[in-house]
Scaffold this motif. Structure first.
Motif, PDB file in Angstrom:
ATOM      1  N   TYR A  11      -2.897   0.154   9.416  1.00  0.00           N
ATOM      2  CA  TYR A  11      -1.474   0.512   9.541  1.00  0.00           C
ATOM      3  C   TYR A  11      -1.221   1.978   9.873  1.00  0.00           C
ATOM      4  CZ  TYR A  11      -2.088   1.995   4.654  1.00  0.00           C
ATOM      5  OH  TYR A  11      -2.536   2.592   3.501  1.00  0.00           O
ATOM      6  N   ASP A  68       0.718  -2.798   3.299  1.00  0.00           N
ATOM      7  CA  ASP A  68      -0.402  -1.868   3.205  1.00  0.00           C
ATOM      8  C   ASP A  68      -1.677  -2.711   3.231  1.00  0.00           C
ATOM      9  OD1 ASP A  68      -0.999  -2.730   0.540  1.00  0.00           O
ATOM     10  OD2 ASP A  68       0.206  -1.138  -0.335  1.00  0.00           O
ATOM     11  N   ARG A  83       4.386  -2.196   9.340  1.00  0.00           N
ATOM     12  CA  ARG A  83       4.032  -0.929   8.699  1.00  0.00           C
ATOM     13  C   ARG A  83       3.433  -0.045   9.792  1.00  0.00           C
ATOM     14  NH1 ARG A  83       1.801   1.359   3.866  1.00  0.00           N
ATOM     15  NH2 ARG A  83       1.793   3.602   4.301  1.00  0.00           N
ATOM     16  N   PHE A 140       7.979   1.647  -0.589  1.00  0.00           N
ATOM     17  CA  PHE A 140       7.824   1.883   0.845  1.00  0.00           C
ATOM     18  C   PHE A 140       9.092   2.504   1.434  1.00  0.00           C
ATOM     19  CE2 PHE A 140       5.095  -1.734  -0.234  1.00  0.00           C
ATOM     20  CZ  PHE A 140       3.858  -1.271   0.238  1.00  0.00           C
TER      21      PHE A 140
END
Length: 266
Positions: free
Chosen positions: A6, A176, A212, A235
């Motif tokens: 990511y 993640d 992401r 996030f």
């Protein structure tokens, strides 16, 4: 870059053309507005750039109405890129137009030659590559990709996209290395066992297709409960108007190839 699942230095996008009004759609819920779509696309590119990444913006391809959905044309990994072979016949020619940009970024560019596979069915996590079989991705395509990525040291696991769902990533995205955002219907299949899973809110299933990208989670606007869930999990969320892309079954991941080139372009 600390996590190639990511964190990226570059992205490739393609601006929508006026022919986008003729794009593929599973169900006709209206015709996208090219002007509004262009504005939303610009906001999407700005969000990518805000992370410090360089965005390579390609010109529209009027002969291919769906060409703005660049993710379906390739898979980019730290070792190289794989050119896909889309299951939608009208989209197959897009790959040749993407190849030059990828050859400027990677020394090793391979291609799917026999089966069918689209990037929207591929989720790269911190430990493996998940590929969903769908109406656009078949067993031969999965087997070909598995052999290619094994050569680069990656393990691939085949899973199955729910009936009536276009792509695997229509119903999920990576938050993640160990956290997945998913619909309940996809998570119920067991394909994410061993991962931390956050569910989109009931009625907000379209929010599952987010991305992401470095420090941001970029998600479609209009799904406040899911936005709160992602934000409350720690996030940073950026919301982008996806109302026109949604008319063509498109989402946040579809609009970019995310990569860290082995040979960064000038």
């Amino acid at each position: 870059m600390t996590n190639p699942a990511y964190e990226f230095t570059h992205a490739i996008t393609r601006r929508p053309g006026t022919s986008v009004v003729n794009g593929l759609r599973a169900t006709d819920i209206g015709t996208p507005d090219p002007v509004r779509m262009e504005k939303a696309h610009a906001a999407y590119v700005s969000a990518l750039q805000s992370t410090g990444a360089r965005v390579i913006e390609l010109d529209p391809l009027e002969e291919f109405p769906d060409a703005l959905f660049v993710e379906d044309t390739a898979l980019c990994l730290p070792q190289g890129a794989v050119l896909m072979r889309p299951g939608a016949g009208s989209r197959r020619g897009e790959v040749a137009h993407m190849a030059p940009a990828l050859r400027q970024c990677f020394d090793d560019v391979r291609e799917i030659a026999d089966g069918f596979i689209e990037g929207g069915d591929i989720l790269v996590t911190g430990r493996e590559i998940l590929v969903g079989r769908s109406a656009r991705t078949d067993a031969n395509g999965v087997a070909e990709l598995s052999a290619i990525v094994a050569d680069w040291g990656h393990s691939l696991r085949e899973v199955f996209t729910p009936e009536g769902v276009l792509h695997f990533k229509t119903d999920c995205s990576l938050l993640d290395a160990e956290t997945i955002l998913a619909t309940r219907r996809l998570d119920a299949s067991g394909c994410f066992d061993g991962y931390r899973v956050l569910h989109v809110a009931d009625g907000e299933e379209a929010a599952a297709n987010s991305i992401r990208f470095n420090n941001l989670v970029i998600m479609p606007a209009g799904f406040p409960r899911t936005a709160d869930t992602i934000s409350n999990a720690g996030f940073e969320v950026v919301e982008i108007d996806n109302s026109d892309c949604a008319k063509l079954d498109g989402g946040m991941s579809c609009l970019s190839l995310r990569l860290t080139p082995t040979t960064p372009p000038d």
